[in-house]
Design an enzyme around this catalytic site. Structure first.
Site, PDB file in Angstrom:
ATOM      1  N   GLY A   1      42.561 -65.162 -55.957  1.00  0.00           N
ATOM      2  CA  GLY A   1      42.192 -66.454 -56.558  1.00  0.00           C
ATOM      3  C   GLY A   1      42.093 -67.214 -54.898  1.00  0.00           C
TER       4      GLY A   1
ATOM      5  N   LYS B   1      45.008 -58.284 -60.923  1.00  0.00           N
ATOM      6  CA  LYS B   1      45.138 -57.764 -61.952  1.00  0.00           C
ATOM      7  C   LYS B   1      43.907 -57.352 -62.635  1.00  0.00           C
ATOM      8  CE  LYS B   1      47.519 -60.557 -65.202  1.00  0.00           C
ATOM      9  NZ  LYS B   1      48.528 -60.965 -65.705  1.00  0.00           N
TER      10      LYS B   1
ATOM     11  N   SER C   1      40.520 -69.749 -60.392  1.00  0.00           N
ATOM     12  CA  SER C   1      39.332 -70.154 -59.407  1.00  0.00           C
ATOM     13  C   SER C   1      37.929 -70.143 -59.482  1.00  0.00           C
ATOM     14  CB  SER C   1      39.918 -69.655 -57.744  1.00  0.00           C
ATOM     15  OG  SER C   1      41.411 -69.674 -57.620  1.00  0.00           O
TER      16      SER C   1
ATOM     17  N   GLN D   1      34.992 -75.883 -62.087  1.00  0.00           N
ATOM     18  CA  GLN D   1      33.799 -76.452 -62.151  1.00  0.00           C
ATOM     19  C   GLN D   1      33.560 -77.723 -61.286  1.00  0.00           C
ATOM     20  OE1 GLN D   1      33.635 -77.393 -66.264  1.00  0.00           O
ATOM     21  NE2 GLN D   1      33.328 -75.562 -66.924  1.00  0.00           N
ATOM     22  N   GLY D   2      34.508 -78.525 -61.479  1.00  0.00           N
ATOM     23  CA  GLY D   2      34.559 -80.063 -60.986  1.00  0.00           C
ATOM     24  C   GLY D   2      34.552 -80.071 -59.270  1.00  0.00           C
TER      25      GLY D   2
ATOM     26  N   GLU E   1      36.482 -88.075 -60.343  1.00  0.00           N
ATOM     27  CA  GLU E   1      37.138 -87.610 -61.497  1.00  0.00           C
ATOM     28  C   GLU E   1      38.342 -88.623 -61.957  1.00  0.00           C
ATOM     29  OE1 GLU E   1      37.568 -83.391 -62.325  1.00  0.00           O
ATOM     30  OE2 GLU E   1      36.635 -82.925 -60.433  1.00  0.00           O
TER      31      GLU E   1
ATOM     32  N   ARG F   1      44.568 -87.526 -66.560  1.00  0.00           N
ATOM     33  CA  ARG F   1      44.586 -86.521 -67.822  1.00  0.00           C
ATOM     34  C   ARG F   1      45.461 -86.593 -68.887  1.00  0.00           C
ATOM     35  NH1 ARG F   1      42.330 -81.298 -64.436  1.00  0.00           N
ATOM     36  NH2 ARG F   1      40.535 -82.403 -63.850  1.00  0.00           N
TER      37      ARG F   1
ATOM     38  N   HIS G   1      45.789 -76.358 -69.632  1.00  0.00           N
ATOM     39  CA  HIS G   1      44.805 -76.159 -68.325  1.00  0.00           C
ATOM     40  C   HIS G   1      45.563 -75.893 -67.011  1.00  0.00           C
ATOM     41  CE1 HIS G   1      41.259 -76.808 -66.224  1.00  0.00           C
ATOM     42  NE2 HIS G   1      41.686 -77.864 -65.551  1.00  0.00           N
TER      43      HIS G   1
ATOM     44  N   GLU H   1      48.517 -72.127 -57.971  1.00  0.00           N
ATOM     45  CA  GLU H   1      49.232 -72.831 -59.086  1.00  0.00           C
ATOM     46  C   GLU H   1      50.638 -72.057 -59.361  1.00  0.00           C
ATOM     47  OE1 GLU H   1      46.207 -72.873 -62.105  1.00  0.00           O
ATOM     48  OE2 GLU H   1      47.722 -73.315 -63.781  1.00  0.00           O
TER      49      GLU H   1
ATOM     50  N   ARG I   1      48.942 -83.288 -62.398  1.00  0.00           N
ATOM     51  CA  ARG I   1      48.141 -83.106 -61.166  1.00  0.00           C
ATOM     52  C   ARG I   1      46.796 -83.888 -61.374  1.00  0.00           C
ATOM     53  NH1 ARG I   1      43.409 -79.424 -60.675  1.00  0.00           N
ATOM     54  NH2 ARG I   1      43.480 -79.098 -62.875  1.00  0.00           N
TER      55      ARG I   1
HETATM   56  C1  LIG Z   1      38.167 -73.628 -66.022  1.00  0.00           C
HETATM   57  C2  LIG Z   1      38.943 -74.261 -65.037  1.00  0.00           C
HETATM   58  C3  LIG Z   1      38.308 -75.173 -64.275  1.00  0.00           C
HETATM   59  C4  LIG Z   1      38.956 -75.770 -63.202  1.00  0.00           C
HETATM   60  N1  LIG Z   1      38.353 -76.733 -62.458  1.00  0.00           N
HETATM   61  C5  LIG Z   1      38.996 -77.085 -61.162  1.00  0.00           C
HETATM   62  C6  LIG Z   1      38.432 -78.085 -60.406  1.00  0.00           C
HETATM   63  O1  LIG Z   1      37.214 -78.146 -60.597  1.00  0.00           O
HETATM   64  N2  LIG Z   1      39.061 -78.464 -59.165  1.00  0.00           N
HETATM   65  C7  LIG Z   1      40.198 -78.182 -58.932  1.00  0.00           C
HETATM   66  O2  LIG Z   1      41.018 -78.455 -57.849  1.00  0.00           O
HETATM   67  N3  LIG Z   1      40.989 -77.091 -59.824  1.00  0.00           N
HETATM   68  C8  LIG Z   1      40.431 -76.689 -60.795  1.00  0.00           C
HETATM   69  N4  LIG Z   1      41.073 -75.787 -61.928  1.00  0.00           N
HETATM   70  C9  LIG Z   1      42.346 -75.408 -61.422  1.00  0.00           C
HETATM   71  C10 LIG Z   1      42.230 -74.445 -60.425  1.00  0.00           C
HETATM   72  O3  LIG Z   1      41.260 -73.635 -60.565  1.00  0.00           O
HETATM   73  C11 LIG Z   1      43.344 -73.462 -60.131  1.00  0.00           C
HETATM   74  O4  LIG Z   1      44.361 -74.076 -60.344  1.00  0.00           O
HETATM   75  C12 LIG Z   1      43.324 -72.616 -59.058  1.00  0.00           C
HETATM   76  O5  LIG Z   1      42.196 -72.107 -58.998  1.00  0.00           O
HETATM   77  C13 LIG Z   1      44.365 -71.650 -59.065  1.00  0.00           C
HETATM   78  O6  LIG Z   1      44.231 -70.619 -57.910  1.00  0.00           O
HETATM   79  P1  LIG Z   1      45.297 -69.534 -57.818  1.00  0.00           P
HETATM   80  O7  LIG Z   1      44.907 -69.037 -56.402  1.00  0.00           O
HETATM   81  O8  LIG Z   1      46.509 -70.190 -57.723  1.00  0.00           O
HETATM   82  O9  LIG Z   1      45.298 -68.774 -58.971  1.00  0.00           O
HETATM   83  P2  LIG Z   1      44.064 -67.981 -59.642  1.00  0.00           P
HETATM   84  O10 LIG Z   1      42.711 -68.390 -58.998  1.00  0.00           O
HETATM   85  O11 LIG Z   1      44.296 -68.164 -61.045  1.00  0.00           O
HETATM   86  O12 LIG Z   1      44.190 -66.260 -59.157  1.00  0.00           O
HETATM   87  C14 LIG Z   1      45.349 -65.650 -59.790  1.00  0.00           C
HETATM   88  C15 LIG Z   1      45.327 -64.120 -59.083  1.00  0.00           C
HETATM   89  O13 LIG Z   1      46.580 -63.555 -59.327  1.00  0.00           O
HETATM   90  C16 LIG Z   1      46.348 -62.103 -59.745  1.00  0.00           C
HETATM   91  N5  LIG Z   1      47.417 -61.615 -60.444  1.00  0.00           N
HETATM   92  C17 LIG Z   1      48.208 -62.313 -61.527  1.00  0.00           C
HETATM   93  N6  LIG Z   1      49.150 -61.705 -62.059  1.00  0.00           N
HETATM   94  C18 LIG Z   1      49.228 -60.603 -61.326  1.00  0.00           C
HETATM   95  C19 LIG Z   1      50.010 -59.354 -61.361  1.00  0.00           C
HETATM   96  N7  LIG Z   1      50.951 -59.005 -62.004  1.00  0.00           N
HETATM   97  N8  LIG Z   1      49.433 -58.318 -60.547  1.00  0.00           N
HETATM   98  C20 LIG Z   1      48.282 -58.215 -59.652  1.00  0.00           C
HETATM   99  N9  LIG Z   1      47.592 -59.569 -59.609  1.00  0.00           N
HETATM  100  C21 LIG Z   1      47.869 -60.526 -60.409  1.00  0.00           C
HETATM  101  C22 LIG Z   1      45.038 -62.326 -60.786  1.00  0.00           C
HETATM  102  O14 LIG Z   1      44.452 -60.937 -60.902  1.00  0.00           O
HETATM  103  C23 LIG Z   1      44.431 -63.316 -59.973  1.00  0.00           C
HETATM  104  O15 LIG Z   1      43.324 -62.844 -58.923  1.00  0.00           O
HETATM  105  C24 LIG Z   1      40.291 -75.427 -63.013  1.00  0.00           C
HETATM  106  C25 LIG Z   1      40.869 -74.348 -63.809  1.00  0.00           C
HETATM  107  C26 LIG Z   1      40.217 -73.826 -64.704  1.00  0.00           C
HETATM  108  C27 LIG Z   1      40.875 -72.799 -65.705  1.00  0.00           C
END
Ligand SMILES: Cc1cc2nc3c(=O)[nH]c(=O)nc-3n(C[C@H](O)[C@H](O)[C@H](O)COP(=O)(O)OP(=O)(O)OC[C@H]3O[C@@H](n4cnc5c(N)ncnc54)[C@H](O)[C@@H]3O)c2cc1C
Length: 505
Positions: free
Chosen positions: A25, A46, A54, A58-59, A123, A282, A343, A367, A378
């Site tokens: 992500g 995964k 990620s 959208q927003g 927002e 929210r 969410h 996250e 948040r």
């Molecule tokens: C629909 C939606 C819209 C959103 N819109 C916004 C927005 O507009 N602005 C904003 O700031 N936030 C937004 N958010 C929140 C934000 O997108 C997320 O909090 C953020 O992208 C998380 O990023 P990350 O890199 O922590 O995790 P993620 O992007 O979820 O990536 C997690 C990664 O970990 C990997 N993984 C997990 N477990 C394992 C495992 N056991 N072994 C190997 N790999 C693993 C997965 O495969 C993935 O690649 C939104 C969330 C959603 C669901």
């Protein structure tokens, strides 16, 4: 049990890397790109690299470009978070935002422009327009561009459809990890493991999250002895479109641009509940929706954009528009049916301001981390920002400590009994328990009942192992659920997203 599988490290296939990043992500990719190119970095995900929260964002990303906006961005973040946030962490988030956004842009990420300048949207909870975006597919734009750059880096290797099983530790800290790579169990020799594993939405029936969100990184860290905090703080987004078990997000930016929540009689009800109306934080909007459903004795709640200027909605929010049309709703003429869904997780693996956990060599960002920036709720669009600011800080920390890969790992574990039982009905059971107890409105009785049920389910599987990835996810989900319920029980009073019906707000 300390580990998810039986193993003897000395007998396993080895794979060596200076840094293992779990997650592709925004936080994992951004950390990888900022690590010294002299270090070998391995990213595992995964599913494919684009299946994550990620990619679905959208927003946009909240960012402060002008020095005079810094204090108001900090204040908005603290206010939304119930002033439970760690102020120094929030200051880092806001003050380091701009330079990291500029880095994103240098990697090729494009944001919408207006008259030659970046266009900002608004927002809930933001006092001014400060969110940069790419229409309503900001996450897709970011992840696609970052993956392109990652693929060109010779020091970064990516393995998709892989699975982190556990991080191996001894008293001095991280010794390595065990993961499924190309369906083979591998011993990963590394002294740096970055857990960037995202959220926990799949613990619930209804979530906006992608399929990977089972809290694996948090469970792995917990088994290794990392401190986990604030798991009771879970954000439920007020306006996903509900359809056949799917909760497709209708971005808060839609309300930022003038969308109005209405009850079944067409009344714009948010004014009854908060002075910021539809743009209240929210947690407040989600609870107000539940109250309104109760008052109206009807689950019907709608988002109205029919008053938008002709041609605006479909151009500004093309993905949302197309989704609604595919579900038979034309938002230009009809209200969009919405209902709150899980969410985002504010808590997680406790880190310092550099992404370090209490275990030497284990880091977390995004996250899965609890950096303290999100508090009890948040502020919209602050999580992508957290991913880049703290992903970058993790990279800096690793760069300054260098790498000496430990080649002789002498750890083994053999306390588990292999099973081939059917367990999928218990995954559903767990989700039901979480839906009934750890949702928007909570009570001590329901939480106690849930804790008892989860403990019983955990006991059934505690000493069992199975090579299926789904089984390992399930065991992780049981750990994470127990953490959520226990921490929710420990917090007797309502705060931010944690709302106890039997206490005062
Ligand atoms: C629909 C939606 C819209 C959103 N819109 C916004 C927005 O507009 N602005 C904003 O700031 N936030 C937004 N958010 C929140 C934000 O997108 C997320 O909090 C953020 O992208 C998380 O990023 P990350 O890199 O922590 O995790 P993620 O992007 O979820 O990536 C997690 C990664 O970990 C990997 N993984 C997990 N477990 C394992 C495992 N056991 N072994 C190997 N790999 C693993 C997965 O495969 C993935 O690649 C939104 C969330 C959603 C669901």
């Amino acid at each position: 049990m300390r580990y998810l599988i039986n193993f003897d490290a000395k007998l396993m296939d080895n794979y060596e890397t200076d840094v293992l990043i779990v997650g592709s992500g925004i936080s994992g990719l951004f950390a990888a790109l900022n690590i010294d190119e002299k270090l070998k970095v391995t990213i595992i995900s995964k599913e494919d690299s684009k299946t994550n929260n990620s990619y679905m964002a959208q927003g946009g990303i909240a960012v402060t470009f002008e020095a005079e906006d810094i204090e108001s961005h900090i204040e908005d973040t603290m206010k939304a978070g119930g002033y439970y946030n760690d102020l120094p962490a929030v200051r880092i988030l806001v003050e380091e935002g701009r330079k990291n956004i500029e880095k994103l842009m240098a990697y090729g990420v494009e944001f919408d422009q207006e008259e030659g300048h970046i266009a900002f949207t608004k927002e809930g909870g933001h006092s001014i327009r400060r969110i940069v975006h790419k229409k309503d597919y900001t996450g897709k734009e970011i992840i696609e561009k970052l993956i392109e750059v990652v693929r060109k880096r010779e020091n970064i290797v990516c393995y998709e459809n892989s699975f982190l099983i556990d991080v191996l530790t001894e008293s001095e800290g991280v010794k390595g990890a065990i993961a499924l790579i190309d369906n083979q169990k591998k011993l990963i020799q590394t002294n740096h493991v970055v857990l960037a594993t995202g959220g926990i939405g799949k613990l619930f029936m209804n979530t906006t999250n992608s399929s990977i969100s089972t809290g694996d990184g948090i469970a792995v860290a917990y088994r290794a002895g990392a401190i986990i905090e604030d798991m009771e703080f879970i954000q439920f987004h007020p306006t996903p479109f509900q359809s056949q078990g799917e909760a497709f997000l209708i971005s808060e930016a839609v309300r930022g641009e003038g969308g109005i929540l209405r009850n079944k009689n067409g009344e714009a009800f948010m004014g009854k509940y908060h002075p910021m109306k539809d743009l209240a934080p929210r947690d407040i909007v989600s609870r107000s929706i539940l109250k309104e459903q109760k008052v109206q004795n009807s689950p019907e709640i709608y988002l109205d954009v029919t008053h938008f200027e002709e041609g605006y909605f479909d151009k500004r929010f093309p993905s949302i528009f197309n989704y609604c049309i595919s579900k038979g709703i034309d938002p230009r003429k009809e209200w969009i049916p919405v209902n709150p869904s899980e969410h985002y997780l504010m808590g997680g693996i406790k880190t310092d301001f550099n992404g370090k956990t209490n275990i030497e060599g284990m880091y977390s960002c995004g996250e899965s981390a609890r950096t303290g920036v999100q508090g009890a709720n948040r502020l919209a669009s602050n999580s992508l920002l957290e991913g880049i600011v703290f992903g970058n800080r993790v990279a800096r920390t690793i760069n300054s400590s260098g790498s000496i890969v430990n080649k002789s790992i002498d750890i083994n574990f053999s306390e588990l009994i292999p099973i081939s039982d059917e367990y999928s009905k218990d995954i559903l059971e767990l989700k039901k328990i979480m839906d009934e107890s750890a949702n928007i409105l909570r009570s001590e009785n329901k939480l106690l009942e849930a804790l008892d049920k989860i403990k019983k389910l955990k006991a059934v599987y505690e000493n069992k192992c199975c090579n299926e990835k789904e089984f390992m996810e399930f065991k992780n989900m049981l750990i994470v659920s127990e953490l959520i319920i226990s921490m929710a029980l420990d917090r007797k009073d309502s705060l931010g997203s944690h709302f106890m019906e039997d206490s005062n707000e």
